[in-house]
Design a protein around this motif. Structure first.
Motif, PDB file in Angstrom:
ATOM      1  N   PRO A  89      -3.492   0.081  -5.048  1.00 52.53           N
ATOM      2  CA  PRO A  89      -3.051  -1.295  -5.288  1.00 52.53           C
ATOM      3  C   PRO A  89      -4.105  -2.146  -5.988  1.00 52.53           C
ATOM      4  O   PRO A  89      -3.756  -2.993  -6.826  1.00 52.53           O
ATOM      5  N   ALA A  90      -5.387  -1.923  -5.685  1.00 49.36           N
ATOM      6  CA  ALA A  90      -6.442  -2.701  -6.336  1.00 49.36           C
ATOM      7  C   ALA A  90      -6.509  -2.367  -7.828  1.00 49.36           C
ATOM      8  O   ALA A  90      -6.665  -3.262  -8.674  1.00 49.36           O
ATOM      9  N   LEU A  91      -6.403  -1.089  -8.163  1.00 46.94           N
ATOM     10  CA  LEU A  91      -6.388  -0.703  -9.574  1.00 46.94           C
ATOM     11  C   LEU A  91      -5.188  -1.314 -10.288  1.00 46.94           C
ATOM     12  O   LEU A  91      -5.290  -1.787 -11.431  1.00 46.94           O
ATOM     13  N   ALA A 135     -12.974   4.160  -7.905  1.00 51.15           N
ATOM     14  CA  ALA A 135     -11.729   3.646  -7.323  1.00 51.15           C
ATOM     15  C   ALA A 135     -10.584   4.639  -7.515  1.00 51.15           C
ATOM     16  O   ALA A 135      -9.769   4.852  -6.600  1.00 51.15           O
ATOM     17  N   TRP A 162      -6.101   0.965  -0.124  1.00 50.35           N
ATOM     18  CA  TRP A 162      -6.005  -0.178  -1.025  1.00 50.35           C
ATOM     19  C   TRP A 162      -6.573   0.125  -2.410  1.00 50.35           C
ATOM     20  O   TRP A 162      -6.543  -0.745  -3.291  1.00 50.35           O
ATOM     21  N   ALA A 163      -7.044   1.348  -2.618  1.00 52.58           N
ATOM     22  CA  ALA A 163      -7.640   1.671  -3.922  1.00 52.58           C
ATOM     23  C   ALA A 163      -6.604   1.616  -5.038  1.00 52.58           C
ATOM     24  O   ALA A 163      -6.837   0.999  -6.091  1.00 52.58           O
ATOM     25  N   SER A 212       0.822  -1.211   0.000  1.00 55.30           N
ATOM     26  CA  SER A 212       0.000   0.000   0.000  1.00 55.30           C
ATOM     27  C   SER A 212       0.859   1.266   0.000  1.00 55.30           C
ATOM     28  O   SER A 212       0.349   2.361   0.251  1.00 55.30           O
ATOM     29  N   TYR A 245       2.923   1.010 -10.194  1.00 53.89           N
ATOM     30  CA  TYR A 245       1.511   1.113  -9.817  1.00 53.89           C
ATOM     31  C   TYR A 245       0.764   2.073 -10.740  1.00 53.89           C
ATOM     32  O   TYR A 245      -0.359   1.795 -11.177  1.00 53.89           O
ATOM     33  N   ALA A 262      -3.599  -4.074  -9.458  1.00 53.46           N
ATOM     34  CA  ALA A 262      -3.832  -5.509  -9.603  1.00 53.46           C
ATOM     35  C   ALA A 262      -4.797  -5.801 -10.745  1.00 53.46           C
ATOM     36  O   ALA A 262      -4.595  -6.753 -11.522  1.00 53.46           O
ATOM     37  N   LEU A 263      -5.831  -4.976 -10.879  1.00 56.26           N
ATOM     38  CA  LEU A 263      -6.780  -5.161 -11.970  1.00 56.26           C
ATOM     39  C   LEU A 263      -6.106  -4.953 -13.323  1.00 56.26           C
ATOM     40  O   LEU A 263      -6.352  -5.703 -14.278  1.00 56.26           O
ATOM     41  N   ALA A 321      -2.325   0.863 -12.993  1.00 57.04           N
ATOM     42  CA  ALA A 321      -3.625   1.484 -12.747  1.00 57.04           C
ATOM     43  C   ALA A 321      -4.145   2.155 -14.013  1.00 57.04           C
ATOM     44  O   ALA A 321      -5.349   2.119 -14.305  1.00 57.04           O
TER      45      ALA A 321
END
Length: 675
Positions: A280-282, A378, A277-278, A241, A353, A284-285, A357
């Motif tokens: 990192p989630a982007l 996000a 976590w927004a 993060s 990142y 990862a997507l 993203a």
């Protein structure tokens, strides 16, 4: 954004970043031998900070203060990071939303939040993004000349202030060039000679400073085990993060630096903490479902793998797999440069990142409305999480561990400028700051807590100031000499103190009243100002020139019977025939010092002084005669030659670029009218 960090009359300063003042630097900017690290002098590449001086001088000419220069500097760095990340992403994705998001993510993230007010990580982010974009455009088939690539590296010179960070960026670019091969590697190799010539103006001084001796010794502890306390928060979740900063909300954990991030507790409060976590989630997507061609999808997944490897290195000696990281530190050359790994590798991880993203946003831009709304939400959450960057709380928040009601927006008292002006108007000589300090950071009565470089930056005379605990410290003989002065003052041995001051070349003493101990740092000062003031009153011929609330300035006239050499200033001497005389230069001993003007019939022997740290020449003349002698630091000629080399290279490259883009003239026959 930057407008909320800096306020008129106040610069953004805290911790390792001192207020944006460069008066002493400007006075010695072109000098290889300077006093920016030590009052005894040392060779150094301080010329890399020429940009600071240029900004300050320009703003001063416009009637603006240092706060405006710092704001412009931050704005330029943020623009470079944002535009660089946008250019990098546009190598693969053309939708404007993807490029804009990458630029915003590269600047507004929690890594930037924890690194400020240090501008170097943001500058490194922008420089890495720009150069990586150029290399990748070559792979795509675009024409990028070696001249363009070489000019694009110029901002990297400023990163020489932090060699580990510069080496990290260079290693990342070298890895990219070797991986891409083909045109990228060929252009990098062709640009290499140009890079050496273009950057000689600081590379040569950097090399000479590492091999020229002087009054500063590298004192940093390079053992990562000694720095394991900076890995205390480098858990896998925190690294992923982008928040592995060791001083994030350490209240109640026994650390004295509880005020680096006073907003940390609020950001860790649910439900707001979930927003970290927004991003990192982007990312990862974007790695799992990247858009574009097969090559682009492979590239995004490769970037994801690199990000995971970087995360492993960023956790340092934090569990899990501590033994694996320690093995790398023990066996891989240069790994000690990453003793605080997140601070260096976080630059590359942040760019990874931002790119991933942007890939997710590119895919959402061509998807249905629900997907676009979800991704936009996000992205907004990712940008909103480090809200102190937007609101200015990053600099305006109260720092409870420093002076009462202090923030990171610092205004230097006018009394300090008065002291500096008076000291700078005095005859040549050096300045001693008392009390001596046991650490390079200090807390002041006027609201600043951090690297205590204000005397060394406002006063253009060389300043003796003990500041251990940083990268450099004075050599042992000089440390002992300064400690002996303070000891003589505390024991009221005025005659001994006067002799010791003159041996150090000191003509002025500043006794500070603005340094305060805190509950966490009670022993940062070696003596009380009151005790030292009583001792200074016993020194013969020492008189008080100026008293202010922040400091008192004393002056000690030199003795005419014992002339002292001063760098680059002529001194006329008439030694008795056949009798040896000794001249002392109160600068740190270095083989590069040379005494100009010695007649050929005289003998001059350069040695280390009996005090163990300065320069001495023993002169002997066979007959009666007078000579004008000037001590000069001869490696300066190499630094000057390197500066001219870089300037001529830049001119030649500019001319070549203009000629290459000059429109070609075509000859046309005159049209003849037919009858």
């Amino acid at each position: 954004m930057v407008a909320t960090w800096v306020r008129p009359g106040r610069t953004y300063a805290y911790g390792d970043v001192a207020p944006f003042e460069r008066e002493a630097l400007a006075a010695e900017l072109g000098n290889l031998w300077n006093h920016q690290i030590s009052g005894a002098g040392a060779p150094g590449a301080q010329v890399v900070q020429a940009w600071d001086v240029l900004l300050l001088r320009t703003c001063a000419a416009l009637g603006l203060g240092p706060w405006a220069a710092q704001a412009l500097w931050y704005a330029a760095i943020c623009a470079l990071a944002a535009l660089g990340a946008t250019a990098l992403v546009r190598v693969w994705f053309r939708h404007p939303a993807a490029g804009a998001a990458a630029g915003l993510f590269a600047v507004a993230n929690v890594y930037t939040l924890t690194m400020l007010p240090n501008p170097l990580p943001l500058l490194a982010t922008g420089e890495l993004a720009v150069l990586a974009a150029l290399l990748l455009r070559l792979l795509r088939g675009d024409r990028i000349s070696p001249l363009t690539f070489a000019f694009a590296t110029l901002p990297a010179a400023y990163l020489a202030m932090n060699p580990p960070l510069l080496i990290t960026i260079a290693a990342a670019l070298a890895f990219l060039a070797v991986t891409l091969r083909g045109p990228a590697l060929r252009t990098a190799l062709l640009a290499a000679p140009l890079l050496l010539l273009l950057h000689a103006w600081w590379l040569v001084p950097q090399y000479l400073s590492a091999h020229g001796g002087g009054g500063a010794e590298f004192s940093a502890d390079t053992d990562v085990r000694s720095w394991s306390w900076t890995h205390v928060r480098a858990s896998v979740p925190n690294v992923l993060s982008l928040n592995a900063f060791w001083a994030w909300d350490l209240s109640g954990q026994g650390f004295p630096y509880v005020d680096y991030t006073p907003y940390g507790a609020a950001l860790d409060t649910r439900p707001w903490s979930l927003l970290r976590w927004a991003l990192p989630a982007l990312a990862a997507l974007g790695a799992l479902h990247p858009p574009g061609t097969r090559t682009t999808r492979r590239t995004m997944r490769a970037i994801a793998v690199v990000a995971l490897l970087l995360a492993f290195l960023c956790k340092g000696v934090h569990p899990p797999l501590v033994a694996a990281n320690l093995w790398l530190y023990d066996h891989v050359p240069g790994m000690w440069l990453l003793r605080e790994p997140m601070a260096k590798l976080g630059v590359v991880l942040t760019l990874c990142y931002a790119t991933l993203a942007a890939a997710a946003i590119q895919r959402a831009a061509t998807s249905k409305a629900p997907a676009r709304i979800a991704l936009a939400t996000a992205a907004t959450a990712a940008l909103a999480y480090p809200h102190p960057l937007w609101t200015g709380e990053v600099s305006a928040a109260q720092r409870p561990g420093s002076a009462p009601d202090s923030t990171a927006r610092v205004a230097i008292p006018d009394a300090w400028r008065t002291i500096a002006a008076e000291a700078n108007s005095a005859a040549p000589g050096k300045v001693l700051q008392l009390p001596l300090q046991n650490f390079y950071m200090a807390t002041t009565t006027w609201g600043f807590a951090g690297a205590d470089t204000i005397p060394r930056q406002l006063i253009t005379r060389p300043v003796y100031q003990r500041m251990p605990g940083g990268y450099f410290d004075a050599p042992p003989a000089l440390r002992d000499a300064l400690a002996n002065v303070e000891k003589s003052l505390l024991t009221h041995q005025g005659q001994a103190a006067a002799a010791q001051l003159r041996d150090l070349g000191i003509t002025q003493v500043i006794l500070r009243h603005d340094l305060i101990p805190t509950p966490q740092t009670p022993r940062w000062l070696t003596a009380s100002p009151e005790s030292l003031a009583a001792g200074l009153a016993t020194v013969p011929e020492l008189h008080r020139r100026l008293a202010t609330p922040v400091a008192t300035l004393y002056a000690l006239p030199p003795t005419p019977e014992s002339p002292t050499l001063t760098p680059d200033r002529p001194l006329m001497v008439t030694p008795p025939p056949g009798t040896a005389i000794t001249l002392t230069l109160p600068e740190a001993y270095a083989p590069g010092w040379h005494l100009q003007g010695v007649p050929t019939s005289w003998t001059a022997t350069h040695t280390r002084s009996p005090n163990g740290w300065s320069n001495t020449w023993v002169l002997q003349a066979p007959t009666l005669g007078t000579a004008t002698l000037t001590p000069t630091y001869t490696p300066q000629t190499k630094a000057d030659a390197a500066l001219w080399t870089s300037a001529l290279t830049a001119l030649a490259m500019t001319a070549a670029g203009i000629l290459a883009h000059r429109p070609k003239l075509t000859r046309t026959r005159p049209r003849v009218a037919r009858t």
